[in-house]
Write an enzyme that holds these catalytic residues in place. Structure first.
Site, mmCIF file in Angstrom:
data_model
loop_
_atom_site.group_PDB
_atom_site.id
_atom_site.type_symbol
_atom_site.label_atom_id
_atom_site.label_comp_id
_atom_site.label_asym_id
_atom_site.label_seq_id
_atom_site.Cartn_x
_atom_site.Cartn_y
_atom_site.Cartn_z
ATOM 1 N N GLY A 27 -6.157 2.955 7.803
ATOM 2 C CA GLY A 27 -4.506 2.852 8.278
ATOM 3 C C GLY A 27 -4.397 3.648 9.521
ATOM 4 N N TYR A 28 -3.710 4.672 9.658
ATOM 5 C CA TYR A 28 -3.484 5.483 11.274
ATOM 6 C C TYR A 28 -4.741 5.821 12.060
ATOM 7 C CZ TYR A 28 -0.452 8.008 14.270
ATOM 8 O OH TYR A 28 0.460 8.453 15.677
ATOM 9 N N SER A 29 -5.664 6.088 11.261
ATOM 10 C CA SER A 29 -7.020 6.441 11.858
ATOM 11 C C SER A 29 -7.756 5.311 12.572
ATOM 12 C CB SER A 29 -8.074 7.194 11.172
ATOM 13 O OG SER A 29 -9.172 7.275 11.354
ATOM 14 N N ARG A 38 4.932 15.073 22.297
ATOM 15 C CA ARG A 38 4.027 15.426 23.219
ATOM 16 C C ARG A 38 2.643 15.776 23.274
ATOM 17 N NH1 ARG A 38 4.359 21.254 23.106
ATOM 18 N NH2 ARG A 38 4.605 21.252 25.287
ATOM 19 N N ASN A 78 -4.542 8.804 1.770
ATOM 20 C CA ASN A 78 -5.026 8.393 3.123
ATOM 21 C C ASN A 78 -5.348 9.402 4.073
ATOM 22 O OD1 ASN A 78 -5.134 5.280 2.635
ATOM 23 N ND2 ASN A 78 -3.415 5.173 3.843
ATOM 24 N N GLN A 111 4.235 9.675 4.282
ATOM 25 C CA GLN A 111 5.372 9.749 3.640
ATOM 26 C C GLN A 111 5.946 10.993 3.400
ATOM 27 O OE1 GLN A 111 3.803 7.830 0.095
ATOM 28 N NE2 GLN A 111 4.101 5.758 0.872
ATOM 29 N N ASP A 159 0.856 -1.034 -0.021
ATOM 30 C CA ASP A 159 -0.082 0.085 -0.074
ATOM 31 C C ASP A 159 0.896 1.156 -0.088
ATOM 32 O OD1 ASP A 159 -2.248 -1.410 -0.067
ATOM 33 O OD2 ASP A 159 -2.679 -1.167 1.966
ATOM 34 N N ASP A 171 -2.092 13.957 21.312
ATOM 35 C CA ASP A 171 -0.856 13.768 20.727
ATOM 36 C C ASP A 171 -0.909 14.203 19.388
ATOM 37 O OD1 ASP A 171 -0.076 12.687 23.209
ATOM 38 O OD2 ASP A 171 0.317 10.653 22.565
#
Length: 276
Positions: free
Chosen positions: A174-176, A143, A133, A232, A59, A162
């Site tokens: 993905g990250y979500s 932090r 994405n 990326q 991906d 964060d």
């Protein structure tokens, strides 16, 4: 082509297509195969040349190509060399069958929503970026930060978290998803606004309509802020900068070979992750 197996598969795919008489466009510097049907192009012109682009990899590779082909409406066909491959269609072990379907017209094209990200700096012109994405804003130091999120001028919330992810339905896997966000059908034209590790337990992801413009602003004491597109491309920003995210007028066109629904595809990919 950094992986040895991608180079070997590329050579097999090229030989298969040449045998059928297809002309082939290759990106300069990736692989060297000499044949009268093969033409090499610099990256500045390559992405608008082919009728479709065959991507060999996972991906991440496809996301990279998607951000470059979307401006020319060139469809992408991914053959998976990675692990899950939510976006890719064929598998390396069955590349001949995949290419046979592709070259005989047994496919459909699925359009995927993309995001425009506009970063406005003090006393400077805005800079535009595009993502398939997600758009992520966080501190390099991991932090907790203060982020004011608004849509079309109305405040949604002031997150202490964060970071914040603005995702497309494609990026919901993905990250979500890792940050606790929902799975969203790729056919839904919505945006997902998802705080990462929020300080308040009641903070959850928001689902926003496609026509809204999400604006992210930051506390004046924040430091080392970055915007990352599709995991990326990373851009450093300051607390004085403003980040706007909205639906792009461009889309990614993915070639699909079968009638498998997006739900079935997702279930199979997620189950394979569990089994691994």
């Amino acid at each position: 082509m950094e992986k040895p197996d991608s180079k070997a598969l590329a050579e097999r795919c090229i030989a298969y297509l040449i045998n059928l008489g297809f002309k082939i466009a290759l990106l300069e510097g990736q692989i060297q195969v000499q044949h009268e049907l093969i033409h090499y192009y610099a990256s500045s012109v390559f992405y608008k040349k082919p009728d479709c682009i065959i991507v060999l990899g996972g991906d991440g590779t496809l996301l990279y190509v998607a951000r470059r082909t979307c401006y020319y409406s060139v469809p992408i066909f991914g053959i998976n060399l990675g692990k899950l491959g939510f976006l890719t269609e064929g598998e390396a072990a069955h590349y001949e069958e995949a290419l046979r379907n592709l070259t005989t017209g047994h496919y459909s094209i699925e359009e995927r929503m993309m995001l425009d990200c506009i970063i406005t700096r003090k006393n400077s012109i805005p800079h535009d970026y595009i993502a398939l994405n997600d758009v992520l804003v966080k501190s390099r130091g991991s932090r907790m930060m203060e982020i004011r999120a608004s849509a079309n001028g109305s405040t949604i919330d002031i997150f202490r978290a964060d970071g914040v992810i603005v995702s497309t339905p494609t990026g919901s896997t993905g990250y979500s998803l890792a940050a606790g966000g929902p799975l969203v059908s790729p056919r839904a034209n919505v945006m997902i606004l998802n705080p990462i590790c929020p300080h308040r337990l009641h903070d959850r992801a928001y689902i926003l309509p496609e026509d809204e413009v999400v604006t992210l602003e930051f506390g004046e004491r924040e430091q080392d802020l970055v915007v990352t597109l599709d995991g990326q491309t990373t851009v450093s920003i300051t607390p004085e900068d403003k980040v706007q995210v909205q639906k792009s007028s461009y889309c990614t066109r993915l070639i699909r070979l079968n009638e498998m629904s997006s739900y079935e595809r997702l279930r199979i990919k997620l189950m394979s992750d569990i089994e691994e």
